[in-house]
Design a protein around this motif. Structure first.
Motif, short mmCIF file in Angstrom:
data_model
loop_
_atom_site.label_atom_id
_atom_site.label_comp_id
_atom_site.label_asym_id
_atom_site.label_seq_id
_atom_site.Cartn_x
_atom_site.Cartn_y
_atom_site.Cartn_z
N ILE A 309 0.83 -1.21 0.00
CA ILE A 309 0.00 0.00 0.00
C ILE A 309 0.86 1.25 0.00
CG2 ILE A 309 -1.62 1.34 1.42
CD1 ILE A 309 -2.99 -1.29 2.10
N THR A 313 0.77 4.31 -2.81
CA THR A 313 0.54 5.73 -2.49
C THR A 313 1.71 6.59 -2.97
OG1 THR A 313 1.47 5.36 -0.28
CG2 THR A 313 -0.92 5.21 -0.51
N ILE A 329 -1.59 6.48 6.92
CA ILE A 329 -1.64 5.01 6.93
C ILE A 329 -1.38 4.56 8.37
CG2 ILE A 329 -0.63 2.85 6.07
CD1 ILE A 329 0.23 4.32 3.57
N PHE A 350 -6.18 -2.42 -4.95
CA PHE A 350 -5.96 -1.31 -4.01
C PHE A 350 -5.56 -0.02 -4.72
CE2 PHE A 350 -5.55 -4.84 -0.93
CZ PHE A 350 -6.56 -4.43 -0.06
N ILE A 354 -7.54 3.38 -3.80
CA ILE A 354 -6.82 4.57 -3.35
C ILE A 354 -6.99 5.71 -4.36
CG2 ILE A 354 -4.56 5.51 -2.78
CD1 ILE A 354 -3.79 2.64 -1.85
N SER A 357 -10.30 7.44 -3.92
CA SER A 357 -10.33 8.37 -2.78
C SER A 357 -9.63 9.67 -3.13
CB SER A 357 -9.66 7.72 -1.56
OG SER A 357 -10.46 6.69 -1.03
N ILE A 369 -5.96 5.16 5.72
CA ILE A 369 -5.97 3.71 5.49
C ILE A 369 -5.61 3.01 6.79
CG2 ILE A 369 -4.97 1.80 4.19
CD1 ILE A 369 -4.40 3.72 1.90
N ILE A 380 -8.68 -4.23 5.91
CA ILE A 380 -8.17 -2.98 5.36
C ILE A 380 -9.33 -2.01 5.17
CG2 ILE A 380 -6.85 -1.87 3.52
CD1 ILE A 380 -6.66 -5.54 3.53
N GLU A 381 -9.20 -0.82 5.73
CA GLU A 381 -10.20 0.23 5.55
C GLU A 381 -9.56 1.39 4.80
OE1 GLU A 381 -12.35 1.79 8.81
OE2 GLU A 381 -13.03 -0.18 9.54
N ILE A 382 -10.21 1.84 3.76
CA ILE A 382 -9.76 3.03 3.02
C ILE A 382 -10.88 4.06 3.12
CG2 ILE A 382 -9.01 3.93 0.78
CD1 ILE A 382 -8.08 1.08 0.11
N CYS A 449 -16.16 4.99 3.03
CA CYS A 449 -15.24 3.99 3.59
C CYS A 449 -15.40 2.69 2.81
CB CYS A 449 -15.56 3.71 5.06
SG CYS A 449 -14.48 4.57 6.21
#
Length: 485
Positions: A309, A313, A329, A350, A354, A357, A369, A380-382, A449
């Motif tokens: 992740i 990013t 994060i 992912f 991402i 968002s 995240i 995993i929460e985004i 979310c």
């Protein structure tokens, strides 16, 4: 022994699966038969006033113990059977079970009165069971042998050649049978057995063939779908070439390689540049979906999810800085376990989440995240505080080409394929995904979310238990054994 297996079933995995399952059923049913025989002895004597002779008690007890003993052996033996027609397989085990059961039943019938035994009707039950498993000619041969042996014993009993073991108390007195009665009873019994075998065997055979035809149809549909996806990939590749060329030309003009251009034309070219970029993104998403449908996952690798992740990013760092996004994060895991999964698919999933968002959060917004764990699952929460998703749109956001009703097309270009792609990837990797809006970061804007759950030890399915070949059983029986138990 190859002749024991029907030609149409030799390479038909569903046939072998059914045989293995039915073998287990009959082993379990046999324990019920043991209990029934014990009740027959005890309840018959103490409740129904049957007077069993000592020979009958000993014989029935020995047969009961024998059934119980060989049933345990058969249970152990079934785990070593294969679906290979050239070696000892599940069908051979079925034949052994039937021979043992019919032998035990014939002895029981002899010691309980032969044609006057209340148990001889169970031969018909066994013939129906045999028809569910064995080829028709095998069951007919066994039926002939049963009828011949029972007829011989009945005639020998009638002529006093063999001793008659009636159950005292079942009849008020010795029933005098005429030869005509015995012959008529045997003819009726024989007719019932052969009719039962004929009907059961034909019904089962037709069911197997219908299942096989359905499986072949599904395979053809699958092949057609793969051909369609390959065709789509080919077409998209052809379409991408001129679009990429157009974008390159626009880039050259905007970078003043062909000289200065006036502001009005520059603005139009910038819009054309955005449109061609979105078109390429759409084409790439369609390519990814088509490739994913063709993908056959058979291997996994160890992945550090935090590293994955963070790497994604970093690729979006310029956009994040340009919009002054507060990007966080947080790793809440107590154990920093390594997940086993497909790294290419995880990156694709992912990166889409991402990027979404980043795309839909306003300048100065927040994206967070969270990494957590629960019962051997990675969570995993985004979350963000972007424009959010209307409540009525939430059930549809994972559908292909669907875009939320609050998205302004002029400001946020998109194809509606990204989340559909993410959902298919996550589910293919044995996980789940859901969306919530408003998010826990909600403020002036509701935000969204996305919650993803993945198994730490993902086990890809190389085959479906309902569509297997005999070779699959030989290579890996673990899924089948779990299903049977």
């Amino acid at each position: 022994m190859k002749a024991l297996i029907p030609e149409w079933a030799r390479n038909y995995g569903e046939f072998w699966r059914a045989i293995r399952i039915r073998n287990l059923w009959f082993i379990r049913l046999r324990y019920f038969a043991v209990i029934s025989l014990l009740l027959f002895l005890t309840a018959g004597e103490f409740l129904l006033n049957f007077q069993f002779s000592n020979l009958q008690k000993i014989s029935i007890s020995i047969i009961t113990l024998s059934i119980f003993s060989y049933n345990i052996i058969l249970y152990k033996l079934r785990k070593y059977t294969t679906c290979d027609i050239s070696s000892f397989n599940s069908l051979h085990l079925s034949l052994i079970q039937m021979i043992l059961d019919l032998t035990a039943l014939m002895i029981l019938v002899y010691y309980t009165g032969i044609i006057e035994s209340p148990l001889y009707i169970f031969f018909i039950f066994h013939m129906i069971i045999g028809s569910l498993i064995l080829p028709a000619y095998v069951v007919y041969i066994i039926a002939c042998l049963i009828c011949l042996v029972l007829s011989a014993l009945t005639l020998m009993q009638n002529f006093g050649i063999v001793e008659t073991h009636l159950i005292s108390g079942l009849y008020d007195a010795r029933i005098p049978h005429t030869m005509a009665y015995d012959i008529l009873s045997l003819i009726t019994f024989t007719a019932m057995i052969f009719i039962s075998v004929y009907l059961a065997n034909n019904i089962v055979r037709q069911l197997y063939k219908r299942e096989q035809q359905l499986r072949e149809t599904l395979q053809r549909l699958d092949e057609a779908e793969k051909a369609k996806q390959r065709y789509t990939i080919g077409i998209i590749h052809e379409v991408k070439t001129p679009v990429t060329a157009i974008k390159s030309i626009i880039d050259l003009i905007l970078n003043n390689y062909l000289g200065d251009i006036n502001p009005e034309i520059r603005e139009k070219l910038k819009r054309a540049q955005i449109r061609t970029g979105e078109t390429l993104q759409l084409l790439n998403n369609i390519l990814r979906l088509s490739r994913l449908k063709l993908l056959d996952i058979r291997s996994t690798e160890e992945i550090d999810i935090l590293e994955l992740i963070t790497g994604l990013t970093n690729k979006m760092e310029e956009t994040i800085k340009a919009k002054s996004i507060d990007f966080r994060i947080k790793d809440l895991r107590k154990e920093k376990k390594i997940i086993k999964s497909d790294i290419t698919l995880l990156e694709l999933a992912f990166s889409n989440l991402i990027a979404n968002s980043v795309k839909y959060v306003n300048e100065g917004g927040v994206i967070e995240i969270l990494l957590d764990e629960s019962e051997n699952k990675l969570l995993i929460e985004i979350c963000d505080n972007g424009i959010g998703i209307p409540k009525e749109d939430l059930p549809n956001i994972f559908k292909q080409f669907y875009r939320a009703s609050n998205v302004k097309r002029s400001e946020h270009e998109g194809s509606g394929l990204g989340l559909a792609l993410v959902k298919e990837i996550i589910e293919r990797l044995g996980g789940t995904i859901s969306a919530e809006s408003p998010s826990r970061l909600a403020g002036e804007m509701p935000g969204t979310c996305f919650k993803v759950s993945l198994d730490y030890n993902f086990q890809p399915k190389s085959y479906d238990i309902f569509q297997v070949s005999p070779d699959n059983y030989l290579n890996d029986k673990s899924n089948l054994e779990e299903y049977l138990e």
